[in-house]
Design a protein around this motif. Sequence first.
Motif, short mmCIF file in Angstrom:
data_model
loop_
_atom_site.label_atom_id
_atom_site.label_comp_id
_atom_site.label_asym_id
_atom_site.label_seq_id
_atom_site.Cartn_x
_atom_site.Cartn_y
_atom_site.Cartn_z
N TRP A 1 -1.65 1.40 -4.75
CA TRP A 1 -1.14 1.19 -5.07
C TRP A 1 -1.12 -0.15 -6.28
O TRP A 1 0.03 -0.22 -6.42
N GLU B 1 0.12 -5.97 6.32
CA GLU B 1 1.00 -5.93 6.01
C GLU B 1 1.76 -7.33 5.72
O GLU B 1 2.13 -8.16 4.79
N ALA C 1 4.04 -1.32 -0.22
CA ALA C 1 3.96 -0.13 -0.41
C ALA C 1 4.77 0.42 1.32
O ALA C 1 5.34 0.73 1.61
N ASN C 2 4.43 -0.74 2.22
CA ASN C 2 5.26 0.01 3.47
C ASN C 2 6.59 -0.71 3.60
O ASN C 2 7.44 0.10 4.38
N ASN C 3 7.28 -1.29 2.76
CA ASN C 3 8.89 -1.84 2.54
C ASN C 3 8.95 -1.15 1.60
O ASN C 3 10.16 -1.03 0.49
N ASP C 4 8.63 -0.69 0.93
CA ASP C 4 9.11 0.64 -0.52
C ASP C 4 9.81 -0.13 -1.63
O ASP C 4 10.28 0.04 -2.24
N LEU C 5 9.02 -0.91 -1.47
CA LEU C 5 9.17 -2.20 -3.26
C LEU C 5 8.15 -1.37 -3.91
O LEU C 5 8.78 -1.99 -5.61
N VAL D 1 5.81 1.46 -6.10
CA VAL D 1 5.20 2.98 -7.21
C VAL D 1 3.71 3.01 -6.97
O VAL D 1 3.49 2.46 -7.32
N LYS E 1 9.32 -0.51 -8.01
CA LYS E 1 11.01 0.81 -8.29
C LYS E 1 11.47 0.10 -7.70
O LYS E 1 11.93 -1.11 -7.90
#
Length: 403
Positions: free
Chosen positions: A127, A365, A96-100, A102, A297
Amino acid sequence: MKLAKITMGALLLSGTAMTAQAESHATELHFIMCGGEVRDADQAVVDQFVADHDGVTVNLEAVPWGTCQDKSLTLAAAGDPPSIAYMGSRTLRQLANNDLIVPANIDPATPYQPGVLNTVTIEGQAWGYPHAFSTKGLYINCDLVEEAGMECAAPATWADMYAMAEAVTNNTDAAGVGLAGKDFDNTMHQFLNYLYSNGGVVIDPATGENMLDSDQTRETLEFYGSLVAVAQDGPTAWERDQLKDLFNDGQIAMYVSGPWGYGQHNEDINQLVAPVPHGPSGESGSILITDSIVVFKGSGHEDLAQELAQRITSGDSQYDLDSSWGLTPILDYAAMGKTDLYYNEGIWPIFTASIQTGGPEPLVEDFKSLQSVFTNMIQGIILEDDTVDNLVTIAGEELDDAL
């Protein structure tokens, strides 16, 4: 509500919801299944999903745990993400922190067991879709306990457990308890079983606040250290699965493990399964660990992936997985109208009772950093390198750095 089934082709052509024309476009979902095998219950859902969507296929790839999560992360970071994956929930914050990935679109009416959603939730946002769940209990070799001159009954408190372990150590050739201290993830898990049975918290799932530096943690670490005197030699060389071998060989009288342990023990062992004993500041609990279905994502068909994730973690499908695999029930199936539930019999009530009072595997993370926080603290007390107070203070500071 059933999600609209869309493909990237449909978006490019019309920008509208799915049409029959969009369904005809060939779409392949890449589904990475960690664990090296595909369970029949999951395969049945995938097969039905494909049958329900013309032009849609699912490339279901089973990858061993040792390489699976790294493979999914590497593909996503390189811009070629899988559509969907079954992974340990511990990876969710990193993803999630790396926007990988949804967010999971979980129906709030879904009757998850208490605490389950905390294993996939970061500051209030889910998540992942929880898909496999475990709790823990204390396994006891009654023959060794009775040989030591004690009644083989479930120890309610840490003091009761220590007295039983001490009697075995002093009056038999076995150690009283198996103690994990190796630099390995389930050493942290073993410690957390006791911490959550003492009212402790590591990270508040709603706020993300670090709660490790507490009186409850100090009490737990002091107790863990005291077990060295009644444990097998050299605890820092042992992890949980190796304790199972010691238990089977009659070299330890008790250790903590999941429901699968019962069937892995030798048939000639007169074993008792008990709740994890509680400390002075809490009630019996357990670490709550889940694996999750996550939607990546950037695949171009996230809505299809969300639908498959919802299907594979839904009532009947999830029940088939839980019951056939022998997992702690992840949903309240009685509330869904199911009867003759597998987990109402045998040893199961021990493993379901701790759900209410359990706590999640912490989400950070960098999981290796989290593991190190606990390993350093636990090995520090086992080896008597520092005081309880200093070790917990340092662990709290290290956890701040890991968050």
